[in-house]
Enzyme design. Structure first.
Site, PDB file in Angstrom:
ATOM      1  N   CYS A  98       0.796  -1.231   0.000  1.00  0.00           N
ATOM      2  CA  CYS A  98       0.000   0.000   0.000  1.00  0.00           C
ATOM      3  C   CYS A  98       0.832   1.287   0.000  1.00  0.00           C
ATOM      4  O   CYS A  98       0.440   2.262  -0.664  1.00  0.00           O
ATOM      5  CB  CYS A  98      -1.011   0.000   1.136  1.00  0.00           C
ATOM      6  SG  CYS A  98      -0.318  -0.235   2.775  1.00  0.00           S
ATOM      7  N   ARG A 147       9.436  -9.348   5.391  1.00  0.00           N
ATOM      8  CA  ARG A 147       9.482  -8.876   6.775  1.00  0.00           C
ATOM      9  C   ARG A 147      10.411  -9.778   7.563  1.00  0.00           C
ATOM     10  O   ARG A 147      10.180 -10.992   7.638  1.00  0.00           O
ATOM     11  CB  ARG A 147       8.080  -8.870   7.401  1.00  0.00           C
ATOM     12  CG  ARG A 147       7.108  -7.985   6.635  1.00  0.00           C
ATOM     13  CD  ARG A 147       5.742  -7.939   7.262  1.00  0.00           C
ATOM     14  NE  ARG A 147       4.828  -7.187   6.415  1.00  0.00           N
ATOM     15  CZ  ARG A 147       3.556  -6.929   6.717  1.00  0.00           C
ATOM     16  NH1 ARG A 147       3.063  -7.375   7.853  1.00  0.00           N
ATOM     17  NH2 ARG A 147       2.802  -6.239   5.888  1.00  0.00           N
ATOM     18  N   GLU A 188      11.583 -11.732  10.340  1.00  0.00           N
ATOM     19  CA  GLU A 188      11.023 -12.288  11.567  1.00  0.00           C
ATOM     20  C   GLU A 188      12.145 -12.717  12.500  1.00  0.00           C
ATOM     21  O   GLU A 188      13.171 -13.229  12.061  1.00  0.00           O
ATOM     22  CB  GLU A 188      10.137 -13.501  11.244  1.00  0.00           C
ATOM     23  CG  GLU A 188       8.874 -13.160  10.477  1.00  0.00           C
ATOM     24  CD  GLU A 188       7.791 -12.576  11.353  1.00  0.00           C
ATOM     25  OE1 GLU A 188       8.020 -12.399  12.563  1.00  0.00           O
ATOM     26  OE2 GLU A 188       6.714 -12.272  10.821  1.00  0.00           O
ATOM     27  N   ARG A 217       4.214 -18.028   9.301  1.00  0.00           N
ATOM     28  CA  ARG A 217       5.082 -16.917   9.722  1.00  0.00           C
ATOM     29  C   ARG A 217       6.338 -16.934   8.850  1.00  0.00           C
ATOM     30  O   ARG A 217       7.294 -17.638   9.133  1.00  0.00           O
ATOM     31  CB  ARG A 217       5.440 -17.060  11.201  1.00  0.00           C
ATOM     32  CG  ARG A 217       6.182 -15.861  11.772  1.00  0.00           C
ATOM     33  CD  ARG A 217       6.405 -16.054  13.249  1.00  0.00           C
ATOM     34  NE  ARG A 217       7.315 -15.052  13.789  1.00  0.00           N
ATOM     35  CZ  ARG A 217       7.882 -15.104  14.985  1.00  0.00           C
ATOM     36  NH1 ARG A 217       7.620 -16.125  15.779  1.00  0.00           N
ATOM     37  NH2 ARG A 217       8.702 -14.160  15.391  1.00  0.00           N
ATOM     38  N   GLU A 276      -2.973  -6.947  -2.217  1.00  0.00           N
ATOM     39  CA  GLU A 276      -3.207  -5.715  -1.441  1.00  0.00           C
ATOM     40  C   GLU A 276      -4.340  -4.937  -2.087  1.00  0.00           C
ATOM     41  O   GLU A 276      -4.297  -4.615  -3.285  1.00  0.00           O
ATOM     42  CB  GLU A 276      -1.946  -4.854  -1.407  1.00  0.00           C
ATOM     43  CG  GLU A 276      -2.077  -3.595  -0.571  1.00  0.00           C
ATOM     44  CD  GLU A 276      -1.926  -3.872   0.920  1.00  0.00           C
ATOM     45  OE1 GLU A 276      -2.971  -4.058   1.568  1.00  0.00           O
ATOM     46  OE2 GLU A 276      -0.790  -3.883   1.426  1.00  0.00           O
ATOM     47  N   ASP A 328      -9.166  -7.517  12.748  1.00  0.00           N
ATOM     48  CA  ASP A 328      -8.419  -8.738  12.428  1.00  0.00           C
ATOM     49  C   ASP A 328      -9.382  -9.898  12.225  1.00  0.00           C
ATOM     50  O   ASP A 328     -10.416 -10.000  12.909  1.00  0.00           O
ATOM     51  CB  ASP A 328      -7.456  -9.097  13.561  1.00  0.00           C
ATOM     52  CG  ASP A 328      -6.112  -8.399  13.437  1.00  0.00           C
ATOM     53  OD1 ASP A 328      -5.905  -7.681  12.447  1.00  0.00           O
ATOM     54  OD2 ASP A 328      -5.274  -8.567  14.344  1.00  0.00           O
ATOM     55  N   GLU A 355      -3.942 -14.880  13.116  1.00  0.00           N
ATOM     56  CA  GLU A 355      -4.442 -13.689  12.406  1.00  0.00           C
ATOM     57  C   GLU A 355      -4.108 -13.899  10.937  1.00  0.00           C
ATOM     58  O   GLU A 355      -2.952 -13.805  10.536  1.00  0.00           O
ATOM     59  CB  GLU A 355      -3.781 -12.428  12.963  1.00  0.00           C
ATOM     60  CG  GLU A 355      -4.365 -11.132  12.414  1.00  0.00           C
ATOM     61  CD  GLU A 355      -3.564 -10.572  11.254  1.00  0.00           C
ATOM     62  OE1 GLU A 355      -4.105 -10.579  10.113  1.00  0.00           O
ATOM     63  OE2 GLU A 355      -2.424 -10.154  11.463  1.00  0.00           O
ATOM     64  N   ASN A 415      -6.791  -9.014   7.676  1.00  0.00           N
ATOM     65  CA  ASN A 415      -7.281  -7.838   8.384  1.00  0.00           C
ATOM     66  C   ASN A 415      -7.841  -6.831   7.394  1.00  0.00           C
ATOM     67  O   ASN A 415      -7.665  -6.953   6.181  1.00  0.00           O
ATOM     68  CB  ASN A 415      -6.214  -7.214   9.294  1.00  0.00           C
ATOM     69  CG  ASN A 415      -5.033  -6.658   8.535  1.00  0.00           C
ATOM     70  OD1 ASN A 415      -5.148  -6.225   7.395  1.00  0.00           O
ATOM     71  ND2 ASN A 415      -3.869  -6.671   9.163  1.00  0.00           N
ATOM     72  N   CYS A 439      -7.515  -0.158   3.614  1.00  0.00           N
ATOM     73  CA  CYS A 439      -6.837  -1.241   2.905  1.00  0.00           C
ATOM     74  C   CYS A 439      -7.142  -2.571   3.560  1.00  0.00           C
ATOM     75  O   CYS A 439      -7.550  -2.644   4.728  1.00  0.00           O
ATOM     76  CB  CYS A 439      -5.332  -0.999   2.851  1.00  0.00           C
ATOM     77  SG  CYS A 439      -4.564  -0.845   4.475  1.00  0.00           S
ATOM     78  N   ARG A 446      -1.179 -17.526   4.510  1.00  0.00           N
ATOM     79  CA  ARG A 446      -1.939 -17.617   5.767  1.00  0.00           C
ATOM     80  C   ARG A 446      -3.350 -18.148   5.530  1.00  0.00           C
ATOM     81  O   ARG A 446      -3.888 -18.885   6.364  1.00  0.00           O
ATOM     82  CB  ARG A 446      -1.967 -16.261   6.469  1.00  0.00           C
ATOM     83  CG  ARG A 446      -0.624 -15.915   7.078  1.00  0.00           C
ATOM     84  CD  ARG A 446      -0.753 -15.018   8.270  1.00  0.00           C
ATOM     85  NE  ARG A 446       0.526 -14.875   8.952  1.00  0.00           N
ATOM     86  CZ  ARG A 446       0.695 -14.264  10.118  1.00  0.00           C
ATOM     87  NH1 ARG A 446      -0.341 -13.740  10.742  1.00  0.00           N
ATOM     88  NH2 ARG A 446       1.879 -14.176  10.676  1.00  0.00           N
TER      89      ARG A 446
END
Length: 397
Positions: free
Chosen positions: A198, A228, A230, A239, A247, A310, A328, A331, A356, A363
């Site tokens: 985004c 990302r 982790e 994860r 998106e 979420d 999760e 969202n 967004c 997931r």
């Protein structure tokens, strides 16, 4: 509650009085409001000590019908045994083989048919390399989570002669000469791999005035991977350091944002209840954009307008639905004027808000497979319309 430090000044706290002592203070620092920002930073750091220990706000809004799981195994571990995926050469990365890819593609097709196309979202393609100065400094990502970003450096030169020594040492020693390498890459300007799609979408509209009759803008991107970093060791598909997302971004008046968000939620409800047939719930939580920028959330939770919802799924392999941690897996947010102001995007008149919802395909797959198992014959019939049979994949001696 615990010691506080800031750069450029010695900080001393006695009771509720804080003293900043600058031993060297130049005119540029003063003119650019460095002192004022230092004072604000001290106040922020102290305030954070009191609210960060409270944990994330979490209020259940909706719970789907309870469903008995078809098995209680960890889908990642089972897919590894069957050769549906392979752990990547670096932490948090995966090589996905035809079986799991077909599941992800089926879920993408469901999103296209049930949400994106009927709601009239238009597709864009953004760059995977993001500018820290142009984008992340404005969105707050560099202040909130610089420790989670994967950074990218361009070569200082493309001249083979200047790389000759590096190449020669590598050929002779078969080891990467990192000292040599560091001289040949540039860290300015600061750049990194996509954290979320985004921000660059908003950047593409910077300094634009949008006709009110063209609102709302409905945009989606499904090409960029998200990266990302982790912490800890290796994890499963739930994860990852690199994952695939769709998106969805919407920009318009506050009334339009509420209407779009509520319609998307109803479409998610149909997908999760009637196509995937999973057990899930929604919760009003601390907004993701506050976490990512390190801001304290002061929203009136009773309003439930600006903020994040979420979507969480029960993973039976983690334990009972009552006591285990739910995943999760989705969202949706209305972020108000946070990003439209950051990039100076304006309407002809009135307020311009945005929202967004990021769909992480891995997931979704974990939420589905953790409850439904890996046997396609047992999957819900409405999902099997999108994936009639799994590809054979590969066999090895």
């Amino acid at each position: 509650m615990k010691p506080v430090k800031i750069p450029f000044a010695d900080l001393k706290i006695e009771g509720k009085k804080a003293t900043l002592l600058y031993k060297k203070l130049d005119e540029t620092f003063v003119r650019r409001n460095g002192v004022e920002r230092s004072i604000k930073l001290v106040e922020e750091k102290i305030a954070k000590q009191f609210y960060e220990g409270k944990g994330e706000y979490h209020e259940i809004l909706y719970e789907s019908p309870k469903r008995e799981p078809l098995w209680k195994e960890d889908p990642t571990e089972e897919m590894l045994k069957r050769g549906w995926l392979v752990r990547g050469p670096t932490k948090g990365k995966w090589f996905l083989r035809p079986q799991i890819v077909s599941i992800l593609k089926a879920m993408e097709e469901i999103v296209m048919d049930e949400l994106v196309k009927p709601m009239g979202f238009q597709e864009v393609i953004g760059s995977n390399i993001i500018s820290g100065d142009e984008i992340w400094k404005k969105t707050g990502h560099l202040e909130g989570m610089p420790m989670e970003i994967y950074y990218v450096a361009e070569p200082v030169t493309r001249n083979p002669e200047e790389w000759e020594s590096f190449i020669d040492k590598l050929k002779i020693t078969k080891e990467i000469p990192y000292d040599e390498f560091m001289k040949l890459i540039q860290i300015k300007p600061l750049q990194g791999l996509t954290y979320a799609q985004c921000p660059i979408i908003y950047w593409s509209f910077k300094n634009r005035v949008i006709p009110n009759e063209d609102l709302p803008l409905k945009i989606f991107d499904r090409t960029q991977n998200s990266f990302r970093y982790e912490s800890g060791g290796r994890h499963g598909l739930e994860r990852m350091d690199e994952f695939h997302r769709i998106e969805i971004v919407y920009i318009g008046t506050p009334e339009q944002m509420i209407k779009i968000r509520d319609e998307i939620i109803e479409r998610y409800k149909h997908i999760f209840n009637n196509i995937l047939e999973i057990e899930w719930r929604t919760a009003w939580v601390t907004p993701f954009y506050m976490q990512q920028s390190g801001e304290e959330f002061k929203q009136d939770y009773g309003q439930k307008v600006k903020g994040t919802i979420d979507f969480e799924a029960w993973l039976p392999y983690r334990g009972s639905r009552e006591e285990s941690e739910w995943l999760e897996f989705q969202n949706i947010s209305i972020v108000g004027e946070k990003y439209t102001n950051a990039f100076n995007i304006k309407p002809q008149k009135g307020e311009l808000w945005s929202g967004c919802t990021g769909i992480g395909l891995e997931r979704w797959a974990v939420a589905f497979l953790a409850q439904k198992g890996l046997d396609p014959e047992k999957w819900p019939k409405n999902f099997r319309k999108y994936l009639k049979e799994l590809p054979r994949g590969f066999r090895f001696f």
